[in-house]
Design a protein around this motif. Structure first.
Motif, PDB file in Angstrom:
ATOM      1  N   GLN A 174     -38.155 126.341 -52.705  1.00 19.21           N
ATOM      2  CA  GLN A 174     -38.679 124.985 -52.519  1.00 19.21           C
ATOM      3  C   GLN A 174     -38.788 124.577 -51.043  1.00 19.21           C
ATOM      4  OE1 GLN A 174     -35.707 123.327 -55.416  1.00 19.21           O
ATOM      5  NE2 GLN A 174     -37.454 122.073 -56.064  1.00 19.21           N
ATOM      6  N   ILE A 175     -38.266 125.425 -50.136  1.00 21.46           N
ATOM      7  CA  ILE A 175     -38.409 125.135 -48.700  1.00 21.46           C
ATOM      8  C   ILE A 175     -39.887 125.026 -48.335  1.00 21.46           C
ATOM      9  CG2 ILE A 175     -38.083 126.078 -46.356  1.00 21.46           C
ATOM     10  CD1 ILE A 175     -35.473 125.062 -47.461  1.00 21.46           C
ATOM     11  N   ILE A 176     -40.732 125.891 -48.957  1.00 22.75           N
ATOM     12  CA  ILE A 176     -42.164 125.848 -48.626  1.00 22.75           C
ATOM     13  C   ILE A 176     -42.809 124.583 -49.197  1.00 22.75           C
ATOM     14  CG2 ILE A 176     -42.486 128.320 -48.271  1.00 22.75           C
ATOM     15  CD1 ILE A 176     -43.439 128.598 -51.115  1.00 22.75           C
ATOM     16  N   LYS A 179     -41.918 121.879 -46.747  1.00 19.92           N
ATOM     17  CA  LYS A 179     -42.799 121.931 -45.576  1.00 19.92           C
ATOM     18  C   LYS A 179     -44.209 121.451 -45.924  1.00 19.92           C
ATOM     19  CE  LYS A 179     -40.323 123.332 -42.140  1.00 19.92           C
ATOM     20  NZ  LYS A 179     -40.565 124.497 -41.307  1.00 19.92           N
ATOM     21  N   GLY A 180     -44.643 121.733 -47.145  1.00 20.60           N
ATOM     22  CA  GLY A 180     -45.963 121.275 -47.561  1.00 20.60           C
ATOM     23  C   GLY A 180     -46.059 119.759 -47.542  1.00 20.60           C
ATOM     24  N   LEU A 181     -44.967 119.103 -47.910  1.00 18.56           N
ATOM     25  CA  LEU A 181     -44.979 117.639 -47.963  1.00 18.56           C
ATOM     26  C   LEU A 181     -44.698 117.002 -46.602  1.00 18.56           C
ATOM     27  CD1 LEU A 181     -43.090 117.189 -51.358  1.00 18.56           C
ATOM     28  CD2 LEU A 181     -45.529 116.783 -50.923  1.00 18.56           C
ATOM     29  N   SER A 209     -41.863 121.139 -57.389  1.00 17.20           N
ATOM     30  CA  SER A 209     -42.830 121.794 -56.507  1.00 17.20           C
ATOM     31  C   SER A 209     -43.986 120.852 -56.190  1.00 17.20           C
ATOM     32  CB  SER A 209     -43.388 123.060 -57.166  1.00 17.20           C
ATOM     33  OG  SER A 209     -44.198 122.729 -58.275  1.00 17.20           O
ATOM     34  N   VAL A 210     -44.798 121.237 -55.194  1.00 16.65           N
ATOM     35  CA  VAL A 210     -45.990 120.442 -54.845  1.00 16.65           C
ATOM     36  C   VAL A 210     -46.926 120.374 -56.048  1.00 16.65           C
ATOM     37  CG1 VAL A 210     -48.087 120.425 -53.414  1.00 16.65           C
ATOM     38  CG2 VAL A 210     -45.869 120.919 -52.369  1.00 16.65           C
ATOM     39  N   GLU A 211     -47.070 121.522 -56.751  1.00 18.46           N
ATOM     40  CA  GLU A 211     -47.964 121.560 -57.908  1.00 18.46           C
ATOM     41  C   GLU A 211     -47.502 120.576 -58.998  1.00 18.46           C
ATOM     42  OE1 GLU A 211     -48.474 125.265 -55.628  1.00 18.46           O
ATOM     43  OE2 GLU A 211     -46.727 124.139 -56.348  1.00 18.46           O
TER      44      GLU A 211
END
Length: 876
Positions: A174-176, A179-181, A209-211
């Motif tokens: 979930q680190i990515i 970073k996405g947010l 997640s972002v999704e």
């Protein structure tokens, strides 16, 4: 169990560079990042004991991520040249340590690390990653841990699955999403504007997640947040993609190639010596170097029991042997003498009691060839024997021919010149605790061989000087200067011992009072000089922010404390306490230790054949380094007094000599005009750079202009200037550009001198002093950049040194010619210090500036400021 260590090379290099102050070796190569990088490697090797290891580097500025977002990492400032220059050396360090390193076109170090970490963990290896970038936390698994550097490089924080959960409350994957947010300004990853780490973590704990978040966007509370997320959906998904490490990169290296064995100690030692990492050398060397065996020619030596005229021919090669530790005690071990009549060893007692020898030694017409003429003058001077007629100096000629040579000792010169073979002094006398004088037969052989080598090498060295157009520099400047310096060392400087003792007492009382103030501010009594106790007080009791930790506790180094100055008034007092403590221990106590027991004076040693620029240095003690920024430091000069009655200390200081030399060499019209019209050159620069009138120039503008003036000629970069002035690199770059617009002649000079160095392989001063720059054509960016800076600076700094030296020689000649009793005492940077009798004061007030200002003719005037008083302090 296999243990695989992966290191993010660029990240650790950056951390090291910004964590440590700029350092450089004697060649001017910056070394702070290399040093920090190396200490980090050593720590990893000692603590992790890896079976396999690799350091990953970024291959270039463009990666596959730029296809997704061309502005990726677009806001990063250009790597400071002071760091770029050090990166090739880091690869050399890795080679010497037998540690593999790798880079991959179109990919980042993170991708290499992610790919290899996955391959290794698939093999059930334990993997440890070292970086300063928390993006790599996405790689954490039950087999992969990530250690992040914190506040420097020595302190690391290690993350496993539990630590990631404890710190963020999310999984590594979930680190990515985080970073996405939230994005990442350092990589120019946009994320969702207005969403920070706290908000991102809150959303991910709920939506994973972002999704999932965007699938459930209608459930998100907060109208403004929902709007931001809706408006920046594309940015969020793109940012997640940018932050995702590619763990299937086309890495063409097999894990079996990454086995770590052990360093190549000889290569590591050689590199550490070149970089001057003395503190690290002991780990790779037992400190004992093998002495090269050399074949010595047979020699028929006469050990003299009575000096006879027939053995004192002209010219003669003469060695007056004195060990460094006995330099100012007149403790001569013996004399070696070689001429056409034979090879002689003269015991000290025989020489100093011989009227025949004394007459020959003081005869100007009896020519002597020597090694280190100054040393011979001083050694015999202590025995009341005046040494004259020195017509050649092997050490000085070797130094002028190539000041960058690793050694100008007679054994090394003899080897280079293929002349008479000589053992090194270390081979004969030993070193450290084993240092001793051998029995007379061995000593006699050694000294006479030295003299034979002088005689043998003299002609070739002389021809080399003439071929280089340097013979005038040798004969008219350096050789006569060695005699002047010898007399200065012999004369020494009178010191008021009681004044020093009183200063020490006062500083001791001041330290006690400061200690009391610090204890009151701390609310506890503790040992201020104990880093451990000080760290506990500052960071546990006073709760100041921790910047750096070491193995033994908190770092309390000066650079750390300076960063904390705004946090608590105790910090400034601790820094001042340390400065006063150093003054007391290093300078007050240090000077008291070197007062000569017989003369009651201080006899410094001037090093004439040491620096590559030609500048003099001073040792035992170093009188050029007495700190004068603090008033307490300046007051140390109170103790330096005239020896003669009715005399004063007289100081003569060249004003802005290097900038005047720059004006002469560059022929820049603006600089020439400023100096010819006696303008304040820093004011003039401020007016030109800031485009203001003289009345509009502020104090800060002038200070900036001064920093630019002195920095520009040393090849200072925008980074270097920004650090000096505490401004941004962008502002510093603008200042430099404006400077060159204002002084185009300087820019032309700097460009042309680099080209000249590239063409010739060396640069010269106004008086033909050379400095060779073989690195000017190096493919190694680091070495080439240093050579370019040196090419710009050497003709300026070296010419200034030549001018001061010439002034000293001419001053000595004029004072002897006029039979003046005043005398030269010291040379300190651009300043000459003299002892002047009051009856000669009016003469010297005219003579000293006149000689110094006419030593060399420039197209701008040289200017000398003079002052005098009862002590050196009063003379300033």
């Amino acid at each position: 169990m296999d243990k695989f260590v992966l290191v993010d090379g660029n990240s650790i290099a950056y951390r090291a560079f910004f964590a440590l102050p700029l350092l450089n070796n004697d060649k001017g190569v910056y070394t702070n990042a290399i040093y920090g990088f190396t200490t980090m490697l050593l720590k990893i090797l000692e603590e992790e004991k890896p079976t396999h290891m690799l350091v990953a580097f970024d291959a270039g500025k463009t990666t596959f991520r730029h296809e997704t977002f061309k502005e990726y990492k677009g806001k990063r400032e250009k790597t400071p040249p002071e760091l770029s220059e050090q990166l090739p050396f880091m690869r050399d360090i890795l080679k010497a340590f037998n540690i593999a390193y790798y880079e991959l076109e179109n990919y980042e170090a993170d991708d290499i690390i992610g790919t290899l970490a996955k391959k290794a963990s698939d093999k059930d290896w334990n993997v440890r990653v070292f970086s300063g970038d928390k993006d790599l936390l996405q790689l954490v698994t039950d087999k992969v841990t990530v250690s992040l550097t914190r506040k420097g490089i020595s302190n690391v924080e290690t993350y496993d699955l539990a630590m990631v959960d404890e710190k963020y409350g999310i999984t590594p994957n979930q680190i990515i999403d985080m970073k996405g947010l939230m994005g990442d300004p350092s990589d120019n990853i946009p994320g969702v504007p207005g969403v920070g780490e706290k908000t991102a973590l809150k959303l991910l704990k709920e939506y994973k997640s972002v999704e999932e978040l965007y699938e459930s966007l209608d459930k998100v509370s907060g109208k403004k947040l929902k709007e931001k997320l809706e408006e920046n959906k594309e940015s969020a998904f793109m940012s997640k993609k940018l932050a995702t490490i590619n763990v299937d990169s086309p890495v063409e290296i097999d894990l079996s190639q990454l086995t770590y064995t052990e360093p190549n100690n000889s290569e590591v030692t050689a590199l550490f010596k070149e970089l001057e990492f003395a503190s690290l050398l002991d780990r790779f060397s037992d400190g004992v170097e093998t002495v090269e065996e050399i074949e010595l020619e047979d020699m028929d030596i006469t050990i003299v029991d009575e000096v006879k005229e027939e053995m004192l021919q002209s010219p003669s090669a003469l060695v007056v042997e004195v060990l460094e530790e006995n330099y100012h005690n007149g403790d001569i071990l013996g004399l070696g003498l070689v001429n056409d009549s034979g090879y002689y060893f003269i015991p000290t007692e025989v020489a100093i009691k011989s009227d025949v020898f004394k007459k020959w030694a003081s005869d100007e017409n009896e020519k002597k060839w020597m090694f280190d003429a100054k040393r011979g003058v001083v050694a015999l001077g202590w025995q009341n024997i005046l040494l004259k007629g020195i017509s050649f100096d092997v050490q000085m000629s070797s130094y002028l021919i190539d000041p960058s040579a690793s050694s100008h000792e007679i054994a090394d010169i003899a080897k280079r010149m293929k002349s008479y073979s000589v053992q090194t002094d270390e081979a004969v006398y030993g070193k450290g605790k084993k240092r001793s004088v051998p029995e007379e037969g061995i000593l006699a052989q050694h000294l006479v061989r030295k003299a034979a080598a002088i005689k043998d090498a003299k002609e070739d060295l002389e021809q080399e000087l003439k071929k280089n157009d340097q013979y005038a520099l040798f004969e008219e400047l350096e050789l006569p200067l060695s005699i002047v310096l010898g007399m200065m060392e012999m004369n020494g400087v009178s010191i008021d011992k009681q004044e020093l003792i009183d200063m020490g007492t006062n500083l001791g009382e001041k330290l006690q009072a400061m200690e009391k103030d610090i204890h009151e501010l701390a609310g506890v009594t503790f040992n201020i000089n104990s880093p451990k106790q000080l760290g506990e007080v500052l960071f546990e009791k006073l709760n100041l922010p921790v910047i750096k930790k070491t193995k033994t506790g908190y770092s309390t180094s000066a650079d750390i404390l300076e960063q904390l100055q705004d946090q608590h008034e105790i910090i400034e007092k601790i820094l001042h306490y340390r400065q006063i403590g150093k003054l007391n221990s290093t300078y007050i106590e240090g000077l008291l230790k070197v007062i000569h027991p017989k003369t009651k004076k201080i006899h410094t040693i001037f090093n004439q054949a040491l620096t590559q620029t030609g500048r003099l240095s001073s040792t035992e003690p170093n009188l050029q380094n007495i700190p004068i920024r603090l008033e307490e430091g300046r007051k140390i000069r109170h103790a330096f007094i005239p020896e003669q009655k009715n005399a004063v200390i007289f100081a003569a200081d060249y004003s802005q000599i290097e900038l005047r030399v720059l004006a002469h060499i560059s022929k820049d019209e603006g600089l020439i005009k400023a100096f010819r019209e006696n303008m304040d050159v820093h004011m003039k620069t401020a007016m030109d750079v800031f485009h203001v009138t003289e009345e509009e120039v502020t104090g800060q503008m002038r200070r900036t202009a001064k920093a630019v003036n002195f920095g520009i000629v040393y090849g200072i970069s925008d980074y270097g200037l920004s650090q000096n002035l505490g401004i941004t690199r962008k502002e510093a770059k603008q200042f430099i550009e404006r400077y060159f617009e204002s002084f185009p002649g300087v820019k032309d000079y700097m460009e042309s001198i680099v080209e000249e160095a590239r063409s010739n392989g060396f640069v010269t001063t106004m008086l033909q002093r050379r400095r060779y720059l073989p690195e000017i054509t190096s493919r190694n960016f680091n070495l080439r950049s240093f050579a370019e800076r040196t090419a710009m600076n050497t003709p300026i700094q070296g010419s200034a040194a030549d001018i001061i030296k010439k002034a000293m020689v001419q001053m000595g000649e004029e004072m002897e010619k006029q039979k003046l009793k005043s005398r030269l005492l010291l040379s300190v940077h651009d300043e000459l210090v003299l002892e002047v009798l009051e009856e000669e004061l009016e003469i010297m007030k005219d003579l000293v500036p006149r000689v110094m200002e006419t030593a060399v003719e420039l197209i701008v005037p040289l200017k000398v400021d003079v002052s005098y008083g009862d002590t050196w302090y009063d003379a300033k």
